[in-house]
Design an enzyme around this catalytic site. Structure first.
Site, mmCIF file in Angstrom:
data_model
loop_
_atom_site.group_PDB
_atom_site.id
_atom_site.type_symbol
_atom_site.label_atom_id
_atom_site.label_comp_id
_atom_site.label_asym_id
_atom_site.label_seq_id
_atom_site.Cartn_x
_atom_site.Cartn_y
_atom_site.Cartn_z
ATOM 1 N N GLY A 17 0.823 -1.215 0.000
ATOM 2 C CA GLY A 17 0.000 0.000 0.000
ATOM 3 C C GLY A 17 0.855 1.262 0.000
ATOM 4 N N ASP A 46 8.119 -2.081 -10.339
ATOM 5 C CA ASP A 46 8.932 -1.139 -11.119
ATOM 6 C C ASP A 46 10.100 -1.869 -11.787
ATOM 7 O OD1 ASP A 46 7.404 1.100 -9.936
ATOM 8 O OD2 ASP A 46 8.441 0.496 -8.118
ATOM 9 N N HIS A 106 9.209 4.286 -4.227
ATOM 10 C CA HIS A 106 8.189 3.839 -5.184
ATOM 11 C C HIS A 106 7.283 5.032 -5.478
ATOM 12 C CE1 HIS A 106 5.300 1.452 -7.326
ATOM 13 N NE2 HIS A 106 4.347 1.786 -6.471
#
Length: 288
Positions: A85, A114, A142
């Site tokens: 999350g 990614d 991120h």
């Protein structure tokens, strides 16, 4: 949400998965977190229109402080915790700080999506399967400041491992559009399908957890957001920062000593600065 959860349980049962023995849907922490070997924390507050970043951080600190406390109280001390999350790096740090008796090395956040995006972009450019691209690196957060780095990446073409820059033969693309494509890929998926990444995120979670349990192949490394103490890249202490890691016997180790040029250094420092700012804001809410 429990009736909705029952629908998810039905779907899991209907997959006839060979490794699935039992599903326990619950809204009780003492049931959900008891004696866990692995915890994948996917629930977070998404950013809403008009919401400032500090408001987003404040809402998520409350969630991950609570989940960290539940891990501390009910889970095994050997539990491996993966935070998905968003903002994943800082949420992971808050969860780790809220579970002081569980080693910080047991906490990681998902940058494998990614990593997979970067591999795929290089593979498509070279006309090879993604399995023939290894050792890309995602540095940092991120977020859109992350740095997808291919300076140590190898591409297997016609049976030979080539340096990524030699395989792609387009330095401008690798230093420009490639980086921004990976950084913005999540937003592009949302723009196209009006929902955030689902299948690709689930696949990345599976990749991440499989590597923790089974280890990484010799000579290969993967990207994970991990605790930043004692690294050779001058990344500030007390962050969850994405590094290249080797994994063996369920323990990750940062791949130290890779050569970093000025181009990479600037991008690595920029994403670290964002994480320091996020951490400092979040920690003020932690004690509230």
């Amino acid at each position: 949400m429990l009736p909705v959860l029952d629908g998810v349980v039905m779907e899991l049962q209907d997959c006839a998965l060979p490794l699935l023995r039992e599903v326990i849907p619950t809204d009780k922490e003492e049931v959900a977190f008891k004696d866990l070997d692995a915890a994948i924390l996917v629930g977070s507050m998404p950013r809403r229109e008009g919401m400032e970043r500090k408001d987003l951080l404040k809402a998520n600190v409350a969630i991950f402080k609570s989940q960290g406390a539940a891990l501390e109280k009910y889970a095994k001390k050997t539990v491996k915790v993966l935070v998905v999350g968003n903002p994943a790096n800082t949420n992971c740090l808050i969860a780790a700080k809220s579970a002081p008796s569980i080693p910080k090395e047991n906490f990681s956040c998902l940058t494998r999506l990614d990593h997979n995006r970067a591999r795929s972009q290089v593979a498509m450019r070279c006309g090879v399967p993604a399995t023939q691209v290894k050792n890309v690196i995602i540095w940092g957060n991120h977020s859109s400041t992350q740095y997808p780095d291919v300076h140590h990446c190898k591409v297997n073409m016609a049976g030979s491992d080539l340096a990524c820059f030699d395989a792609v033969k387009d330095d401008d693309w690798l230093k420009g559009a490639f980086i921004s494509t990976v950084q913005q890929r999540g937003a592009a998926v949302i723009a196209a399908r009006k929902l955030s990444s689902a299948m690709s995120a689930a696949k990345a979670i599976c990749d991440h957890m499989r590597d923790i349990w089974s280890g990484t192949p010799e000579g290969e490394f993967v990207s994970m957001g991990v605790y930043s103490s004692s690294n050779s890249y001058s990344v500030a202490e007390d962050l969850i920062y994405s590094f290249p890691v080797h994994i063996k016997d369920k323990q990750w180790k940062i791949v130290d000593g890779l050569a970093i040029n000025d181009f990479s250094r600037g991008k690595m420092d920029a994403t670290a600065a964002e994480l320091v700012e996020e951490r400092d804001t979040a920690v003020t809410f932690l004690s509230a």
